[in-house]
Design an enzyme around this catalytic site. Sequence first.
Site, short mmCIF file in Angstrom:
data_model
loop_
_atom_site.label_atom_id
_atom_site.label_comp_id
_atom_site.label_asym_id
_atom_site.label_seq_id
_atom_site.Cartn_x
_atom_site.Cartn_y
_atom_site.Cartn_z
N ALA A 195 2.45 2.63 -2.24
CA ALA A 195 2.73 3.87 -2.62
C ALA A 195 1.86 5.03 -0.94
O ALA A 195 1.93 5.69 -1.55
CB ALA A 195 1.91 3.94 -3.86
N ASN B 45 -7.13 6.47 -10.02
CA ASN B 45 -7.32 4.83 -10.13
C ASN B 45 -9.06 4.58 -10.26
O ASN B 45 -9.18 3.30 -10.55
CB ASN B 45 -7.24 4.84 -8.83
N GLN C 95 -0.50 4.12 -11.01
CA GLN C 95 -1.45 3.04 -11.87
C GLN C 95 -1.09 3.30 -13.25
O GLN C 95 -1.07 2.98 -14.19
CB GLN C 95 -3.15 3.49 -11.78
N SER D 121 3.90 1.92 -6.81
CA SER D 121 3.04 0.34 -5.97
C SER D 121 3.78 -0.57 -6.67
O SER D 121 3.19 -0.76 -7.31
CB SER D 121 1.76 0.50 -5.45
N HIS E 297 2.65 -3.21 -6.46
CA HIS E 297 1.09 -3.90 -6.64
C HIS E 297 0.13 -3.80 -7.20
O HIS E 297 -0.70 -4.58 -8.01
CB HIS E 297 0.58 -5.17 -5.19
N THR F 137 14.87 -2.29 7.57
CA THR F 137 15.81 -2.90 6.54
C THR F 137 14.72 -3.16 4.74
O THR F 137 14.00 -3.29 4.91
CB THR F 137 16.02 -4.24 6.97
N CYS G 98 -9.62 0.68 -1.43
CA CYS G 98 -10.08 1.13 -0.52
C CYS G 98 -10.67 1.63 1.02
O CYS G 98 -10.98 2.11 1.80
CB CYS G 98 -8.47 1.98 -0.05
#
Length: 411
Positions: A80, A162, A190, A210, A212, A251, A356
């Site tokens: 993200a 979040n 989220q 995202s 994860h 890639t 983070c």
Amino acid sequence: MASAVSTPVYLDYHATTPVDPRVFEVMQPWLAGGVSGLFGNPSSMHGFGERARQAVEQARVQVAALVGVDPQEVIFTSGATESINLAIKGMLLPRGGGRPTGRLVTSAVEHRATLDPVKRLARQGVDVVCLEVNRLGYVELLHLVNALTPETRLVSLLLANNEIGTIAPAEAISDVCRSRGIPLHWDACQAPGHVPWESPAWGGDLVSLSAHKIYGPQGIGALIVRKREPSLRLTPLIEGGGHEQHLRSGTVPVALAVGFGAAAELARLEGPAESQRLRMWRDWLWTELCGHLKNSRPADRQPLHVMSAEPPDWLCRNGDPERALPGNLNFSVAGVDGDRLLTSMVDIAVSSGAACSSTNPEPSHVLRAIGRSEALAKASLRMGLGRFTTMGQLEFAAITLTRVIRQLRGQ
Ligand code: PLP
């Protein structure tokens, strides 16, 4: 039984989610290419490349289905943070180089993945409007309307916060932007599985996702770029082989894409039932904590001036208890030291804000933006329940939190 729970108990599903075993199962052959023979560069013309390409395209279909868009509108990225950077800088930076111009509208409660690129653009000359939010964490619609000018190039907002879980009124915001012809970007990472999709991609023109955050692997995400008139002209940030419609060269990692696709499908199919369970359990946990810690208030809907009095034994909920991510519980604990509160959480993995920002001693900018004092913002816990949370873990969390908070209050 709470006593049988193995510790630490993970209650930080907003930071990241473990890979679902069913997701891992479909990724495995692509991770063990030397053994399974399943490997290849999706751009190669031979059979290995063809199989890899098919796997990536199937994942694209699955991610598209999650948010109700066309597969051709899905651009794979590394996560993200990259998607948000591509959306924001891609819309503001001129394709031919030179200084960015125009207005960018965002809000004070965004994730750092938005705030940091926005600050950089502001230094480069972009007219940034950072909207304040009300005490529940919402941008007031009138403030948004007033911020929009003919020079506005993009509105970028969180769909689901979040930290405090507040879910934006997507339809109203999207209507405002659409009526002015201004592109709207949602940081929606989220949201999948938990915010009902009344309209495809919640009416956004650009949507960051995202893997994860939805039980897929770390290291892959997507930017949804809706086809619209006039079409959006994004400046790519990474150039190379022209992959992903020339918007994101490099890639595509096949195993990660396959995992993202599988996770997206599970979120689409199981999200609604999962949300219902998480909401029920989250509410149970809150009621339990409020019951054990006297003078606490189950749902904080008092005017701000009342809250600023901060009685010494308050436990107050942050965000909108009626319209939040189902697994989110964020609350401030008056009468305790914030640093001691967090360091006391040895048996429960929770956080005080975004993961983070956890190296940052400053109190959460989101909690400050909704009006919490510095002390209360520091003495706050963000709990995130998720797919693998059990009732036993929540019983354990309720007992542990009650004990720790009482101890810190000297009760
Ligand atoms: N936006 C929000 C709302 C988030 O919660 C996160 C993750 O913490 C990000 C952006 C960044 O996502 P990623 O880790 O995929 O780069």
